[in-house]
Write a protein that holds these residues in place. Sequence first.
Motif, short mmCIF file in Angstrom:
data_model
loop_
_atom_site.label_atom_id
_atom_site.label_comp_id
_atom_site.label_asym_id
_atom_site.label_seq_id
_atom_site.Cartn_x
_atom_site.Cartn_y
_atom_site.Cartn_z
N ALA A 69 0.83 -1.21 0.00
CA ALA A 69 0.00 0.00 0.00
C ALA A 69 0.86 1.25 0.00
CB ALA A 69 -0.93 0.00 1.21
N HIS A 70 1.93 1.24 0.78
CA HIS A 70 2.82 2.40 0.82
C HIS A 70 3.48 2.61 -0.54
CE1 HIS A 70 5.35 5.38 2.91
NE2 HIS A 70 6.30 4.97 2.09
N ALA A 71 3.95 1.53 -1.15
CA ALA A 71 4.63 1.64 -2.45
C ALA A 71 3.69 2.14 -3.53
CB ALA A 71 5.22 0.29 -2.83
N LEU A 72 2.44 1.72 -3.48
CA LEU A 72 1.49 2.12 -4.52
C LEU A 72 0.87 3.49 -4.26
CD1 LEU A 72 -0.38 -1.24 -5.26
CD2 LEU A 72 1.66 -0.29 -6.35
N SER A 73 1.17 4.08 -3.11
CA SER A 73 0.63 5.41 -2.81
C SER A 73 1.37 6.52 -3.51
CB SER A 73 0.66 5.65 -1.30
OG SER A 73 1.99 5.78 -0.82
N GLY A 74 2.53 6.21 -4.11
CA GLY A 74 3.30 7.21 -4.82
C GLY A 74 4.79 7.06 -4.59
N PRO A 75 5.60 7.95 -5.15
CA PRO A 75 7.05 7.88 -4.98
C PRO A 75 7.43 7.99 -3.51
CG PRO A 75 6.46 9.43 -6.72
CD PRO A 75 5.18 9.08 -6.00
N PRO A 76 8.55 7.41 -3.12
CA PRO A 76 8.97 7.49 -1.72
C PRO A 76 9.32 8.91 -1.32
CG PRO A 76 10.72 6.56 -3.05
CD PRO A 76 9.52 6.66 -3.94
N SER A 77 9.04 9.24 -0.07
CA SER A 77 9.37 10.55 0.47
C SER A 77 10.85 10.61 0.81
CB SER A 77 8.53 10.83 1.72
OG SER A 77 9.01 11.97 2.41
N VAL A 78 11.43 11.79 0.71
CA VAL A 78 12.82 11.96 1.12
C VAL A 78 12.95 11.81 2.63
CG1 VAL A 78 13.47 13.38 -0.85
CG2 VAL A 78 12.52 14.46 1.20
N ALA A 79 11.84 11.92 3.35
CA ALA A 79 11.83 11.65 4.79
C ALA A 79 11.75 10.13 4.98
CB ALA A 79 10.65 12.35 5.45
N LEU A 80 12.89 9.48 4.94
CA LEU A 80 12.92 8.02 4.87
C LEU A 80 12.34 7.35 6.11
CD1 LEU A 80 16.46 7.51 3.29
CD2 LEU A 80 14.24 7.61 2.16
N SER A 81 12.30 8.06 7.22
CA SER A 81 11.78 7.45 8.45
C SER A 81 10.31 7.09 8.33
CB SER A 81 11.98 8.41 9.63
OG SER A 81 11.27 9.62 9.42
#
Length: 288
Positions: free
Chosen positions: A17-29
């Motif tokens: 779900a996180h991966a399909l929500s969009g590109p990863p945030s630069v806030a990696l935490s």
Amino acid sequence: MMLTLLDEAVDADAVIAHALSGPPSVALSQHPLTSWVFTRDTAHMLAWALNGTSPAALPASAPKGRRGPARSSPLLDPSDQQAFYAHMRRAAELADHAGESGALLRRQALYLCSYDKAADTRSWLANMRRHTPGIRSGWTPHWADSRSVAASLTRHGDREPLYAFIRNGMGDETGEFANLNYWAYWLGIDQLPRSDDTFMIDRSDTTWDGLALLRKLADRLAPDLGCIDLNAHTVWALLSSRRGLLSADPHLNRLLTNQVTVLLDGAGISPQTRREMESVHYGLTLHT
């Protein structure tokens, strides 16, 4: 979904779900792979959605369908698979630039990317491997990452990085200890939740059952497995470090003897693995 894998299914769903929500945030935490070390069962649940391969832990008697039309697996649509892998590649690249704070995310995202059958996956993994300092002897902060990337490349026909890692990454007692600890966690023998990779070299809470681990590893000695050399080396290292194991279970000894014999009769293992399996075979003959 079988209740035996409910927790793993929930974890896998959260990652997807996180991966399909969009590109990863630069806030990696904020990424679900930054503060939790996933196990084989969770990885297999993810693989089920990515390539349709049923998890090894799924009971063989599990029902295959329901009344009426039903999908045989939770396989993602091709467009969602592509989005998942694009997200994971970008997450791994961002984590690579973050240094130590991104180490766990980088390693786990890279591993998941190895399921991608795209034509450029092997070259992308190899390029990411070049960003990691080489392992010359035993444990380093990059040990777990190097191990995962080397194992991932075997899925794409490249075993040389794994051979190098076995020679160097497990070239001392600490490296061998880390590998056994990782396997115990990966296969569910060590059930304590882990938030980072440092547990691999923590000798203060190593309470996992060596015989239980040997039984699990015995199922990983099929000669056609990409990581067969790592699996076989681990069996050799476990028996070398816990010498009483061969006296504990005659049935397991017979199973191991058959599997080791098949490996030695074939040509798909490295010279180092062959020497180690010859040693294991000799030990087995003394206990049968």
